[in-house]
Design a protein around this motif. Structure first.
Motif, PDB file in Angstrom:
ATOM      1  N   UNK A 135       5.772   1.665 -11.535  1.00 30.38           N
ATOM      2  CA  UNK A 135       5.677   2.091 -12.937  1.00 30.38           C
ATOM      3  C   UNK A 135       5.315   0.955 -13.891  1.00 30.38           C
ATOM      4  N   UNK A 136       5.503  -0.298 -13.478  1.00 32.27           N
ATOM      5  CA  UNK A 136       5.161  -1.432 -14.333  1.00 32.27           C
ATOM      6  C   UNK A 136       3.671  -1.754 -14.315  1.00 32.27           C
ATOM      7  N   UNK A 137       2.925  -1.136 -13.406  1.00 31.75           N
ATOM      8  CA  UNK A 137       1.529  -1.531 -13.196  1.00 31.75           C
ATOM      9  C   UNK A 137       0.528  -0.593 -13.830  1.00 31.75           C
ATOM     10  N   UNK A 138       0.928   0.614 -14.210  1.00 28.71           N
ATOM     11  CA  UNK A 138      -0.010   1.611 -14.736  1.00 28.71           C
ATOM     12  C   UNK A 138       0.539   2.207 -16.018  1.00 28.71           C
ATOM     13  N   UNK A 139      -0.326   2.776 -16.870  1.00 27.72           N
ATOM     14  CA  UNK A 139       0.156   3.490 -18.052  1.00 27.72           C
ATOM     15  C   UNK A 139       1.027   4.673 -17.652  1.00 27.72           C
ATOM     16  N   UNK A 140       1.880   5.070 -18.539  1.00 32.42           N
ATOM     17  CA  UNK A 140       2.820   6.151 -18.243  1.00 32.42           C
ATOM     18  C   UNK A 140       2.102   7.432 -17.801  1.00 32.42           C
ATOM     19  N   UNK A 141       0.973   7.744 -18.462  1.00 36.10           N
ATOM     20  CA  UNK A 141       0.275   8.991 -18.133  1.00 36.10           C
ATOM     21  C   UNK A 141      -0.375   8.940 -16.749  1.00 36.10           C
ATOM     22  N   UNK A 142      -0.531   7.742 -16.184  1.00 32.69           N
ATOM     23  CA  UNK A 142      -1.124   7.607 -14.847  1.00 32.69           C
ATOM     24  C   UNK A 142      -0.075   7.520 -13.750  1.00 32.69           C
ATOM     25  N   UNK A 143       1.198   7.500 -14.138  1.00 26.41           N
ATOM     26  CA  UNK A 143       2.252   7.256 -13.152  1.00 26.41           C
ATOM     27  C   UNK A 143       2.332   8.309 -12.053  1.00 26.41           C
ATOM     28  N   UNK A 144       2.261   9.625 -12.343  1.00 26.04           N
ATOM     29  CA  UNK A 144       2.343  10.600 -11.241  1.00 26.04           C
ATOM     30  C   UNK A 144       1.269  10.375 -10.172  1.00 26.04           C
ATOM     31  N   UNK A 145       0.042  10.093 -10.619  1.00 27.78           N
ATOM     32  CA  UNK A 145      -1.024   9.820  -9.650  1.00 27.78           C
ATOM     33  C   UNK A 145      -0.732   8.548  -8.878  1.00 27.78           C
ATOM     34  N   UNK A 146      -0.220   7.536  -9.564  1.00 28.39           N
ATOM     35  CA  UNK A 146       0.091   6.262  -8.900  1.00 28.39           C
ATOM     36  C   UNK A 146       1.163   6.447  -7.836  1.00 28.39           C
ATOM     37  N   UNK A 147       2.172   7.258  -8.115  1.00 24.43           N
ATOM     38  CA  UNK A 147       3.243   7.497  -7.146  1.00 24.43           C
ATOM     39  C   UNK A 147       2.681   8.207  -5.916  1.00 24.43           C
ATOM     40  N   UNK A 148       1.806   9.202  -6.137  1.00 27.80           N
ATOM     41  CA  UNK A 148       1.212   9.929  -5.011  1.00 27.80           C
ATOM     42  C   UNK A 148       0.352   9.001  -4.149  1.00 27.80           C
ATOM     43  N   UNK A 149      -0.441   8.155  -4.799  1.00 34.67           N
ATOM     44  CA  UNK A 149      -1.315   7.241  -4.054  1.00 34.67           C
ATOM     45  C   UNK A 149      -0.489   6.203  -3.315  1.00 34.67           C
ATOM     46  N   UNK A 150       0.588   5.721  -3.954  1.00 35.40           N
ATOM     47  CA  UNK A 150       1.469   4.752  -3.294  1.00 35.40           C
ATOM     48  C   UNK A 150       2.116   5.372  -2.062  1.00 35.40           C
ATOM     49  N   UNK A 151       2.519   6.637  -2.163  1.00 34.20           N
ATOM     50  CA  UNK A 151       3.108   7.330  -1.023  1.00 34.20           C
ATOM     51  C   UNK A 151       2.095   7.481   0.106  1.00 34.20           C
ATOM     52  N   UNK A 152       0.834   7.700  -0.262  1.00 30.93           N
ATOM     53  CA  UNK A 152      -0.219   7.805   0.751  1.00 30.93           C
ATOM     54  C   UNK A 152      -0.357   6.504   1.526  1.00 30.93           C
ATOM     55  N   UNK A 153      -0.255   5.372   0.834  1.00 27.23           N
ATOM     56  CA  UNK A 153      -0.329   4.072   1.508  1.00 27.23           C
ATOM     57  C   UNK A 153       0.780   3.949   2.541  1.00 27.23           C
ATOM     58  N   UNK A 154       1.978   4.390   2.178  1.00 25.86           N
ATOM     59  CA  UNK A 154       3.106   4.309   3.111  1.00 25.86           C
ATOM     60  C   UNK A 154       2.877   5.224   4.318  1.00 25.86           C
ATOM     61  N   UNK A 155       2.455   6.464   4.049  1.00 20.76           N
ATOM     62  CA  UNK A 155       2.247   7.411   5.148  1.00 20.76           C
ATOM     63  C   UNK A 155       1.116   6.948   6.065  1.00 20.76           C
ATOM     64  N   UNK A 156       0.015   6.468   5.469  1.00 18.51           N
ATOM     65  CA  UNK A 156      -1.100   5.984   6.274  1.00 18.51           C
ATOM     66  C   UNK A 156      -0.669   4.797   7.128  1.00 18.51           C
ATOM     67  N   UNK A 157       0.111   3.901   6.523  1.00 22.56           N
ATOM     68  CA  UNK A 157       0.612   2.762   7.281  1.00 22.56           C
ATOM     69  C   UNK A 157       1.517   3.181   8.422  1.00 22.56           C
ATOM     70  N   UNK A 158       2.320   4.238   8.183  1.00 24.96           N
ATOM     71  CA  UNK A 158       3.232   4.728   9.224  1.00 24.96           C
ATOM     72  C   UNK A 158       2.474   5.347  10.392  1.00 24.96           C
TER      73      UNK A 158
END
Length: 424
Positions: A135-158
């Motif tokens: 949440x410190x890296x993106x504007x508030x309105x971009x946060x939901x998308x950022x969380x989804x993309x961050x989760x994708x990184x974790x799942x892809x890595x797994x």
């Protein structure tokens, strides 16, 4: 219009760091498990070796459990970038250390257990810091998308990590450890490029443990959230089979380290496929019943894997189990985020995170213990049957879950008002 997170340099570096770090971490976990089982089998029978394999999970869970009360507080008081940098550097050193010992031919079981404990310590601190940094890296309105993309990184890595670990180890152990160390180093390097970000005000509350207990208290009072969290906890704890994959790869399916990597990626493939489906077709009806059905499917899939001697069927069972588990995760996380007051979300999420660690790492210990008593096939079969019984029991004990039709809080609060649920 919200800025896409990938247009922000800080977030791009964060995403790459999380992806490379997750690939390295999951690859390291599968390689350590393979080596523990291999060394144990030199002097032990299958059941004794299975017990030691399960204890690797316990070695990671204990520091996670003990450090939970302070890791969130540290993430709010210390520069989160430096927490991630330090813990990832520690993981790189652990991988390099085990790699050197493997190269010298002096690797021992105690060294592998020390490595597992250090991995648990690093994860205990890096998990909250990674989550809180986004949440410190993106504007508030971009946060939901950022969380989804961050989760994708974790799942892809797994998905990629276990396959990378198993395949590279089959080529040569030195290649596996060199690659894992390089990936951790890349994760540190990309994290170093993130410029300073806003830091929250220092915590003044002198009772950090009390805040954690508040989260437990809220979960206990809200029966719907309690049902979702505990169902997922006990089903995965009982029916988790991932700790025993090295045994199946070596002694039951006879597919070696290469096959181990493919098996280890199975559940991740199912989970990502299901998450992509939900991104286009969100669940919006009979969510409680669907979670119960998914838990039954997960248990039956694990039971099928446990009894199978045919590699394609075993892999298919793991893929189905991963997809069913993602349904449970989807429902549980949605209930927590939407049915919990904003002032309590952090603490309730901490409880959820602790139960996830308990179901995964502690579940590995349970699997190893049961395998030492019943044998690996008996342990997985027992876990699958027990998970089916737990799911049916929860459907009866928690009618709130059975009657939950949507994720909408008012609708869910009407499911069973007589039990004194705490209202948001």
């Amino acid at each position: 219009m919200a800025t896409h997170p990938f247009r922000i340099a800080n977030f791009r570096a964060y995403w790459l760091s999380r992806l490379s770090g997750t690939v390295a971490q999951t690859a390291l976990a599968i390689v350590i498990g393979w080596q523990v089982y291999g060394l144990a089998r030199e002097t032990m029978d299958v059941r004794q070796a299975a017990f030691l394999l399960g204890m690797i999970g316990a070695a990671q869970f204990v520091p996670l459990f003990l450090l939970t009360p302070i890791t969130g507080l540290v993430a709010d008081a210390v520069d989160r970038r430096w927490i991630v940098r330090t813990t990832t550097a520690l993981l790189a050193l652990v991988a390099a250390m085990i790699g050197v010992l493997t190269y010298l031919g002096t690797l021992t079981l105690p060294a592998l257990f020390v490595a597992a404990v250090l991995v648990g310590v690093a994860r205990a601190f890096s998990g909250p810091a990674y989550s809180a940094l986004a949440p410190n890296l993106v504007p508030r309105e971009s946060l939901p998308t950022a969380i989804a993309i961050s989760s994708t990184a974790w799942q892809l890595g797994a998905i990629v990590g276990p396959s990378v670990g198993g395949i590279l180890y089959a080529i040569h152990p030195h290649v596996a450890y060199a690659t894992i160390t390089a990936l951790f180093t890349l994760a540190v390097a990309t994290m170093m490029t993130i410029r300073p970000v806003p830091q929250p005000a220092a915590q003044k509350d002198r009772r950090p443990l009390a805040r954690i207990l508040d989260g437990f208290s809220y979960v206990r009072q809200n029966r719907l959230v309690l049902a979702a969290i505990t169902l997922d906890l006990f089903v995965v704890l009982l029916a988790g089979a991932t700790a025993l994959l090295p045994i199946y790869a070596r002694d039951i399916l006879h597919v070696g380290a290469h096959g181990l990597g493919i098996l280890a990626a199975g559940m991740g493939i199912g989970a990502v496929t299901t998450s992509i489906w939900f991104s286009f077709r969100p669940m919006n009806s009979n969510v409680g019943v669907k979670m119960l059905i998914a838990s039954l499917v997960f248990a039956v899939a694990v039971l099928t894997f446990g009894l199978s001697r045919y590699f394609p069927l075993s892999l298919a069972a793991l893929i189905v189990a991963g997809g069913a588990d993602m349904v449970s995760v989807y429902v549980r996380q949605s209930l927590i985020q939407l049915h919990t007051p904003d002032a309590m979300r952090g603490r309730v999420s901490a409880v959820s995170q602790l139960t996830i660690s308990a179901s995964n790492e502690l579940g590995e210990a349970e699997s190893g213990l049961m395998a030492s008593l019943l044998g690996p096939v008996g342990a997985v079969a027992f876990g699958g049957v027990a998970a089916i019984i737990v799911t049916l029991l929860w459907a009866r004990l928690f009618p709130e879950l059975r009657r939950a039709r949507t994720f909408d809080p008012p609708d869910m609060l009407q499911t069973e008002p007589s039990h004194g649920e705490a209202k948001p």
